[in-house]
Design an enzyme around this catalytic site. Structure first.
Site, PDB file in Angstrom:
ATOM      1  N   GLU A 127      40.432 -14.265 -33.998  1.00 46.15           N
ATOM      2  CA  GLU A 127      40.348 -14.784 -35.371  1.00 46.15           C
ATOM      3  C   GLU A 127      41.417 -15.844 -35.626  1.00 46.15           C
ATOM      4  O   GLU A 127      41.159 -16.842 -36.284  1.00 46.15           O
ATOM      5  CB  GLU A 127      40.474 -13.641 -36.392  1.00 46.15           C
ATOM      6  CG  GLU A 127      39.295 -12.685 -36.396  1.00 46.15           C
ATOM      7  CD  GLU A 127      37.962 -13.381 -36.708  1.00 46.15           C
ATOM      8  OE1 GLU A 127      37.976 -14.435 -37.360  1.00 46.15           O
ATOM      9  OE2 GLU A 127      36.919 -12.883 -36.268  1.00 46.15           O
ATOM     10  N   TYR A 185      42.439 -13.844 -44.899  1.00 43.33           N
ATOM     11  CA  TYR A 185      41.264 -13.974 -44.034  1.00 43.33           C
ATOM     12  C   TYR A 185      41.411 -13.110 -42.778  1.00 43.33           C
ATOM     13  O   TYR A 185      40.533 -12.300 -42.445  1.00 43.33           O
ATOM     14  CB  TYR A 185      41.029 -15.452 -43.633  1.00 43.33           C
ATOM     15  CG  TYR A 185      40.003 -15.533 -42.535  1.00 43.33           C
ATOM     16  CD1 TYR A 185      38.649 -15.435 -42.841  1.00 43.33           C
ATOM     17  CD2 TYR A 185      40.384 -15.586 -41.186  1.00 43.33           C
ATOM     18  CE1 TYR A 185      37.695 -15.428 -41.836  1.00 43.33           C
ATOM     19  CE2 TYR A 185      39.437 -15.580 -40.182  1.00 43.33           C
ATOM     20  CZ  TYR A 185      38.095 -15.503 -40.509  1.00 43.33           C
ATOM     21  OH  TYR A 185      37.161 -15.466 -39.525  1.00 43.33           O
ATOM     22  N   ASP A 233      35.913 -17.636 -45.254  1.00 39.23           N
ATOM     23  CA  ASP A 233      36.345 -18.844 -44.543  1.00 39.23           C
ATOM     24  C   ASP A 233      35.396 -19.980 -44.935  1.00 39.23           C
ATOM     25  O   ASP A 233      34.574 -19.820 -45.845  1.00 39.23           O
ATOM     26  CB  ASP A 233      36.383 -18.615 -43.019  1.00 39.23           C
ATOM     27  CG  ASP A 233      34.994 -18.420 -42.425  1.00 39.23           C
ATOM     28  OD1 ASP A 233      34.006 -18.359 -43.185  1.00 39.23           O
ATOM     29  OD2 ASP A 233      34.885 -18.352 -41.189  1.00 39.23           O
TER      30      ASP A 233
END
Ligand code: SF4
Length: 341
Positions: A41, A121, A139
């Site tokens: 990520e 996030y 996102d």
């Protein structure tokens, strides 16, 4: 909006069409490795999946566990991150790994959020994908899908997060998050959304307008600042004299000695660089252009002979930015031009 139908349509599509990616592997217990999810990520935040995949394999091969990452010198971490850009992310990964090696890997959104460099996030992604916590990710892909689904031209972050939270499938938060991200990356793409193959088209308000690509309205981009500089290649591209960079952008990486040019006086900048290093330039190799976080760098590269007292280093053994790789490549690409001043 019929939320149960929406969830069923998208998770059904994801089960058939979701991308097969190396960080999505599950262990024998059916769970994801939170370390691999976290690395992926962070890496993919500014990198396309095709390139990110290569970088991911390289990084987890070098550091297969959080303990291995924590125990590595920062320079080795930056070397494994080479080419990914945004090097602050690699420095933060290293700092967060050190914290986890001491205190254990967090299992909740709040625990992840407390780590260095981890924002909402990443915390939502790891806690939902690896631990099944009901946290919706937001996102660029998710924002675009939601903006179109509701035909909202200028979605604020607060609005988009609120909608993402409402739509999140509480029974399968990780699969839901990945499904929305995959839809945004492969179907609901920025310029020409592929609505014909979209599982959400029957409910999509932007599709109903006939012009889904108009949503969301383009963001006003930050102005790109031009930065000019002069660099010196002392020795050879294989074994140059290198200096360790400081600062938020490239701190910890190594590179050619560089002098920023606050005005357009290249001769004066080169003179300052020569005086600092005690060398005399013998010729000009060329100019390198490189874009980096709202900056357009234009660097004139000169060559000088090595002198005693300036240690030469094997360039391949040091973490270098793409800017420095481009500057070193000039040695093979262009003939040395005579000095103009
Ligand atoms: S129908 Fe088109 S615009 Fe709407 S979510 Fe699907 S791909 Fe995006």
């Amino acid at each position: 909006m019929n939320v149960p139908a929406l969830r069923a349509a998208l998770t059904g599509w994801f089960a058939d069409r979701g991308r097969d990616l190396p960080w999505r592997l599950t262990g024998e217990d059916g769970r994801r490795d939170p370390y691999r999810v976290w690395v992926a990520e962070v890496l993919l935040q500014q990198t396309q999946v095709v390139r990110g995949r290569v970088y991911f394999e390289r990084f987890v091969e070098a550091f297969p566990t959080v303990q291995a990452l924590a125990a590595a010198p920062q320079e080795a971490v930056l070397k494994a991150w080479e080419g990914c850009g945004y090097y602050a992310r690699a420095r933060n990964l290293h700092r967060a790994a050190a914290a986890m090696a001491q205190e254990g890997i967090p299992t909740t959104y709040e625990g992840w959020l407390a780590l260095p460099g981890v924002g909402p996030y990443t915390a939502a992604a790891v806690s939902s994908l690896a631990f099944g916590e009901g946290r919706a990710v937001l996102d660029g892909n998710v924002r675009r899908v939601l903006s179109r689904l509701y035909a909202v031209s200028q979605p604020t972050d607060a609005w988009a997060q609120g909608v993402a939270d409402t739509l999140l499938d509480p029974a399968r938060p990780g699969a839901w998050n990945e499904a929305v991200m995959d839809l945004g990356a492969t179907v609901c793409i920025p310029k020409s959304p592929r609505c014909g193959g979209c599982p959400l088209s029957t409910q999509c308000l932007a599709f109903a307008t006939g012009e889904p690509g108009r949503y969301p309205a383009p963001k006003v981009r930050a102005a790109v600042k031009e930065v000019r500089g002069v660099a010196l290649l002392i020795g050879s591209a294989k074994t140059p004299y290198l200096e360790q960079r400081t600062g938020a952008l490239l701190g910890g990486l190594w590179g050619l000695p560089l002098e920023e040019m606050p005005d357009t006086d290249e001769q004066a900048a080169l003179a300052r660089l020569q005086a600092r290093l005690g060398v005399v330039a013998q010729g000009r190799l060329g100019t390198v252009q490189h874009t980096m976080t709202h900056r357009q760098l234009n660097v004139s590269v000169y060559r000088a002979a090595a002198r005693p007292g300036l240690p030469l280093t094997t360039a391949a053994g040091r973490p270098l930015s793409r800017l420095d790789h481009k500057m070193l490549a000039l040695e093979n690409e262009s003939a040395v031009q005579p000095l103009l001043f």
